[in-house]
Design an enzyme around this catalytic site. Structure first.
Site, mmCIF file in Angstrom:
data_model
loop_
_atom_site.group_PDB
_atom_site.id
_atom_site.type_symbol
_atom_site.label_atom_id
_atom_site.label_comp_id
_atom_site.label_asym_id
_atom_site.label_seq_id
_atom_site.Cartn_x
_atom_site.Cartn_y
_atom_site.Cartn_z
ATOM 1 N N ASN A 7 -7.726 -70.447 17.455
ATOM 2 C CA ASN A 7 -6.824 -70.257 18.593
ATOM 3 C C ASN A 7 -6.197 -71.630 18.845
ATOM 4 O OD1 ASN A 7 -5.543 -69.801 21.010
ATOM 5 N ND2 ASN A 7 -7.314 -68.848 22.012
ATOM 6 N N ARG A 65 -4.989 -66.212 16.682
ATOM 7 C CA ARG A 65 -4.342 -65.644 17.854
ATOM 8 C C ARG A 65 -2.877 -66.089 17.812
ATOM 9 N NH1 ARG A 65 -4.249 -67.929 23.898
ATOM 10 N NH2 ARG A 65 -3.124 -66.216 24.849
ATOM 11 N N HIS A 154 -1.621 -61.897 26.745
ATOM 12 C CA HIS A 154 -3.092 -61.866 26.866
ATOM 13 C C HIS A 154 -3.647 -60.509 26.447
ATOM 14 C CE1 HIS A 154 -2.104 -64.856 30.246
ATOM 15 N NE2 HIS A 154 -2.573 -65.564 29.245
ATOM 16 N N ARG A 215 3.043 -72.695 35.021
ATOM 17 C CA ARG A 215 4.164 -71.743 34.959
ATOM 18 C C ARG A 215 4.357 -71.057 36.311
ATOM 19 N NH1 ARG A 215 2.097 -68.602 29.873
ATOM 20 N NH2 ARG A 215 0.235 -69.894 30.104
ATOM 21 N N GLU A 359 -11.819 -63.106 23.006
ATOM 22 C CA GLU A 359 -10.661 -62.859 22.143
ATOM 23 C C GLU A 359 -11.018 -63.115 20.681
ATOM 24 O OE1 GLU A 359 -8.915 -65.615 24.837
ATOM 25 O OE2 GLU A 359 -7.054 -64.469 24.937
#
Ligand code: ADP
Length: 380
Positions: A7, A65, A154, A215, A359
């Protein structure tokens, strides 16, 4: 079969090596501060070199990912030159993520040219979102010309949380109505029905919804041309401000990191307190909206760095949600830090769970599946 999962972020590489028989973790870790003067390595290629030096065991494939798969890359894929070119096209929509994801893919191609690589996309779980949730009300000409719609992010984490929640609660996924809250440095909330995302908070790019580390989350779009004109900003100026200088960092004027914000808030720093209130209010607001979209709710699931580790945030988010049948048990909530557990009170109609997201495991499983599909000659 062993699979290495990577990742790659802009300044870090998280890695995990799995033995797929038994899904056992053989090794894992993090190389961070990539490119910093004092950092251990200067780029992702050097970072991967360091990881390879640390691994004792061999592996047969690498799973990555990849945040933005755009309108064409719907499902996990084995990586080819064409796939790399396609991922590249979405760099500007995920500027914090796709370029480092690609840097990781290229580093593997460079150092291990014969090892197959797979890309697992954050956008995949949201591909079945209905049109009424994914369509933005701007002229069709622009939507069609530029593929403008809600893609969702996500997705790997939301999919893991939903599947794990279904298994733990004994609610078949096909019937389950869940809200999964991925509260990390990036934050998004997803409404899950029939085993898939039916709506989510982020977006076309990776800016919308709840304010994130840097963000902005949802803002009135009118602010963008207004600021550009008043401050003579270029498009790259405004992108920089909204992607890198906004969110929790801008609200708290302290940090993008929740640990620092909580520390400042406990010292009564007013901007840190405001950042916490804005964040929790936005999460709560979307839970209400998605409960309505789902027409009812079976479980609310918290995951990722903030969702797993910060009882205070879960408590603020769940307060006053009795209307939706959501009742937190304060004792259980306080006890569950960084591990799996039920945190709703016995009387709560909606089950509330904390599930450490994983993940990497999902990426490893998908990579294994793609390899076996290819081995059986069933590609395309
Ligand atoms: P990402 O994978 O997007 O980098 P993570 O899921 O690791 O994000 O979440 C990072 C966020 O979680 C940061 O804001 C961090 O401060 C917060 N976090 C992680 N652990 C804790 C903790 N024990 N207490 C408070 N916040 C935490």
């Amino acid at each position: 079969m062993n699979i290495l999962v990577l990742n790659c972020g802009s300044s870090s590489i998280k890695f995990r090596l799995y033995a797929m028989e038994g899904e056992q973790i053989l090794a894992g870790g993090l190389i961070d501060r990539i490119g910093e003067e004092e950092g251990p390595v200067q780029n992702h290629r050097e970072g991967l070199r360091l990881i390879l030096d640390r691994l004792d065991q061999d592996f047969q494939a690498v799973g990555h990912r990849v945040v933005h798969g755009g309108p064409r890359l719907h499902d996990p894929v084995l990586i080819t030159k064409d796939i790399i070119a396609e991922i590249c096209r979405y760099n500007e929509l995920a500027p914090l993520h796709n370029p480092p994801n690609l840097a990781g893919i290229e580093a593997v191609a460079d150092l291990l040219p014969t090892v197959p690589q797979a890309a697992v996309f954050d956008t995949s779980f949201h591909q079945r979102m209905p049109d009424h949730a994914s369509t933005y009300a701007i002229p069709r000409f622009f939507r069609e010309k530029h593929n403008i719609r809600k893609f969702g992010f996500h997705g790997i984490s939301h999919e893991y949380l939903a599947h794990r929640g279904s298994a733990l609660l004994g609610i078949p996924l096909a019937k389950a109505r869940f809200i999964t809250c991925h509260l990390g440095n990036g934050t998004s909330i997803t409404a899950v029905a029939g085993g898939w995302s039916i709506d989510t908070t982020i977006g076309f790019g990776t800016l919308a919804g709840i304010p994130m580390g840097t963000r902005c989350g949802d803002i009135d779009p009118a602010i963008i041309p207004f600021l550009m004109e008043k401050e003579s900003l270029t498009t790259s100026d405004i992108s920089r401000i909204l992607y890198y200088e906004s969110g929790l960092l801008a609200l708290s004027e302290t940090s993008n990191d929740m640990r620092s914000i909580i520390k400042e808030a406990s010292a009564q720093n007013p901007m840190a307190l405001l950042a916490l209130e804005v964040y929790c209010y936005q999460v709560k607001k979307f839970i209400g909206a998605f409960a309505a979209a789902l027409g009812g709710l079976d479980a609310l699931i918290f995951g990722a760095g903030i969702g797993e580790n910060v009882p205070l945030i879960r408590e603020k988010v769940c307060s006053n949600l009795g209307l939706l049948g959501i009742h937190l048990d304060p004792d259980r909530n306080g006890e569950v830090v960084g591990r799996e557990g039920l945190i709703s009170s016995p009387a709560s109609r909606v089950k509330i769970m904390v599930i450490p997201t994983n993940e990497e495991l999902l990426i490893a499983r998908e990579t294994k599946r793609l390899l076996s599909v290819e081995a059986s000659g069933m590609t395309g």
